[in-house]
Every structure is written in C-alpha cells, then in structure tokens.
Enzyme design. Structure first.
Site, PDB file in Angstrom:
ATOM      1  CB  ALA A  62      -0.973  -0.020   1.193  1.00  8.29           C
ATOM      2  NE  ARG A 103      -3.412  -4.319  -6.504  1.00  7.16           N
ATOM      3  CZ  ARG A 103      -2.823  -5.115  -5.596  1.00  7.16           C
ATOM      4  NH1 ARG A 103      -1.602  -4.861  -5.205  1.00  7.16           N
ATOM      5  NH2 ARG A 103      -3.472  -6.131  -5.083  1.00  7.16           N
ATOM      6  CG  ASP A 252      -3.158  -3.517   1.175  1.00  4.16           C
ATOM      7  OD1 ASP A 252      -2.600  -3.106   0.155  1.00  4.16           O
ATOM      8  OD2 ASP A 252      -2.787  -4.528   1.792  1.00  4.16           O
ATOM      9  CG  ASN A 262      -2.441  -7.091   5.319  1.00  5.34           C
ATOM     10  OD1 ASN A 262      -1.901  -6.181   4.697  1.00  5.34           O
ATOM     11  ND2 ASN A 262      -1.761  -8.106   5.794  1.00  5.34           N
TER      12      ASN A 262
END
Length: 355
Positions: A62, A103, A252, A262
């Site tokens: 991230a 993303r 994340d 995550n």
C-alpha cells in the site's frame, strides 16, 4: 520501459522499491515479479506502463503504490507541460483517474494521487502548465520523503512492543519492498536488528503469489535478519509449539472502527493468534487510515485472475477449467487486533479513527 538488471550481491541494507532522483523523468521501481531470481529496476515513462506495473504487482504494498502513483502523476505532468501544454489539464485529470483505479482496495494510492493532483490546481488561473508541474513534482517528492520518515517512526514505535530475542510471524510483505523506506510490519524488525537485539522471523509464504516467500524471505535474508520460511498451513502448528511471540502484519486499509484489510490469509492468522494467546499487531502509515469508511464490510475487495491460483510460475497446479475464488485481500475485524501502530504512535482498542 527501460530495465536495468543488477547483480544481486549480499547486502545489509534494505532494498529501495521506489526511487525518485532529483531531475528524474521516469518512475523507477524494482520489478518485484522478477524476485527472487533477479533484481531488476524499471524506468517507467508512460501511463500504460505505470498502470500495468501497479496492476501486475511489479510495484506493490500500500505505501509503495501510493508513492509510485504520486511520482507517476508528477512525471506525466512534466511531460504534458513540455509536450502538450494546451491539453495539460485534461491529460493530468485523465492520468490521475487511471492511476487511482489501478488498484481499488489500498487507500494510499488514491490518497497520494489526489495530493499530487491538487498540488497542480493551485497558483491561480495565470499559473502555467510548467509551474503546475513543478508544484506536482514538489508534492510527489514530499510524499516520497514522508514515507521514508514514516517507516522509521513505525519502526521506533513498534519496537517498544517487542523484546530482544523474540520470534515474530509475518504474512505477505510489508517491508522495504512495500514502501519507500524500511517498511511497516518489518520496520520494527529492521530497527531491532540494527541495534543487535536478536530478533527472529517466521515468514508465511502467502499464497497464491508467494509474497512472503519471494519477497519477505528474500529481503530479510539479504539484510542479514534470521528468517525461516513457512507454508501458510504450517502457521497453526508453529504457534501451538510456542515458537511465536508476536504477529506483525501490514494493512492496505484500516477503517474508522479499526477493521483491517490486508493480504488474503491475514484474517486466518489473526484467528490463530487469538486462539493461541499471541499478540496480533497491525503496522501501517497514517495514510492507510480511512475514517470515511465505517467498517470492513464497506471495503471493496479486489478480485484477481483465476490463473494466479490455477498455476504457479506458468506450471498448471489445478484443472484448467476449475472455478476459482481469488480475492486479493480479506478483512480482519478490530476485535482480533491487539494494537495498531502508525507513524503517530501505538493505538489500543477500542479503535476510533475520526476524520
């Protein structure tokens, strides 16, 4: 896309996943899809290359994709200011939208891209594209430098929860390869290792893309940190043996109530840690906190290609037509989290991250 292969000699310093040299006209990343076989740096200069690098996990983690998105937009802005000043605003708006969407689960990417984009909106109506592009480069540089400092702060705060000689379990990769600095979940490990505190690591391999095996084990071994690799299914028995003193994972996205998105498999590790009475620590930058999202049920989970599960390194490991469920992330409820460590300090339950 320009690539540079580097001889992978042993090193005691963490690798730099993303770099942004003064005057650089490209986004420089380590191609993490080539690890551990080869250490290859890519110089990305076009929007399709940059989006592909994020989507294909050439750059991942991230914080790192946030930094990469910031640098990418700054580089594209400088090119647009030089080559197409008349369409500058439309080009950077389109590029920002494409980078944000590359993303969707990690909040850092949109956060960093928006910061750089907004930096290019200042200066009043008379500001030239070149002036706006310089402001965007300055903002991207600040994001990069802040990330390096953030990692150091997380390492210092996280180390206060650990003791010399401890053994910790990690899942996925939240180290130097996931940031611009020394990592998030691995930052306390690097901090303690640098002090000679004898920290040891068990690293889950992290199926299906093996980030723990390919990346965490690689970077820790390269830095001289004692590391033992596990398949994901071994974690329970190792915990039961008493070998694990704490679990360290990254994130994340962390919602207002402390739920944590995550890498897939993190939730299972958290359940195991609770059952065995092992502290479960989440380490992430402040930029990963998302107070606008109330809880984990509101997080959009990225679904990835079925072939990531059906095959490994191009070799089939399952029937070609078998149905596959392949979420990139899962959500660990706040009730299973012992503490959340950010660059701002250590937070204990009950969690409440207000905007």
């Amino acid at each position: 896309m320009l690539s540079l292969s580097t001889t992978d000699v042993p090193s005691r310093a963490p690798v730099s996943a993303v770099t942004f040299a003064s005057g650089a006209r490209a986004l420089h990343i380590v191609d993490q899809t080539r690890l551990p076989g080869a250490l290859v740096e890519l110089a990305l200069t076009t929007l399709p290359e940059m989006v592909e690098a994020i989507q294909s996990l050439r750059v991942r983690g991230a914080p790192a994709i946030g930094v990469a998105g910031a640098i990418a937009l700054a580089v594209l802005a400088e090119r647009a200011a030089l080559e197409n000043p008349a369409t500058f605003h439309a080009e950077i708006a389109s590029a920002a939208a494409a980078l944000r969407a590359a993303r969707p689960t990690a909040v850092n990417l949109a956060w960093a891209v928006d910061r750089v984009f907004e930096a290019g909106q200042g200066g009043g109506g008379d500001a030239t594209p070149a002036t706006r592009a310089r402001a965007m480069r300055d903002e991207a540089t600040a994001i990069f430098e802040d990330d390096v400092a953030m990692c150091a702060h997380i390492g210092a705060h996280g180390a206060t929860l650990l003791r010399p000689g401890m053994t910790v379990l990690t899942h996925c990769n939240a180290g130097a390869l996931a940031t611009a600095g020394i990592g998030t979940a691995l930052a306390p490990i690097y901090t303690m290792h640098a002090r000679g505190d004898g920290i040891r690591v068990f690293a889950n391999e992290t199926r299906p893309l093996l980030q723990g095996a390919r990346l965490t084990a690689w970077e820790l071994e390269r830095a001289g940190v004692p590391v033992t690799l596990l398949t994901d299914g071994m974690a329970a028995s190792v915990m039961r043996s008493g070998a694990i003193d704490a679990v360290l994972v990254g994130a994340d996205r962390i919602t207002a109530n402390g739920d944590v998105a995550n890498k897939i498999g993190t939730y299972a590790v958290a359940v195991l840690a609770r059952h065995h009475g092992i502290p479960f620590y989440v380490l992430a930058p402040t930029s990963t906190l998302d107070p606008q999202t109330p809880n984990g049920g509101s997080i959009h989970i990225e679904m990835r290609d079925a072939d990531e599960v059906r095959s490994l390194a191009g070799v089939a490991t399952a029937p070609r037509g078998v149905t596959v469920h392949n979420p990139a992330f899962d959500v660990t409820p706040a009730s299973l989290v012992t503490a959340i460590i950010t660059d701002q300090g250590v937070f204990h339950p009950p969690f409440h991250f207000a905007s």
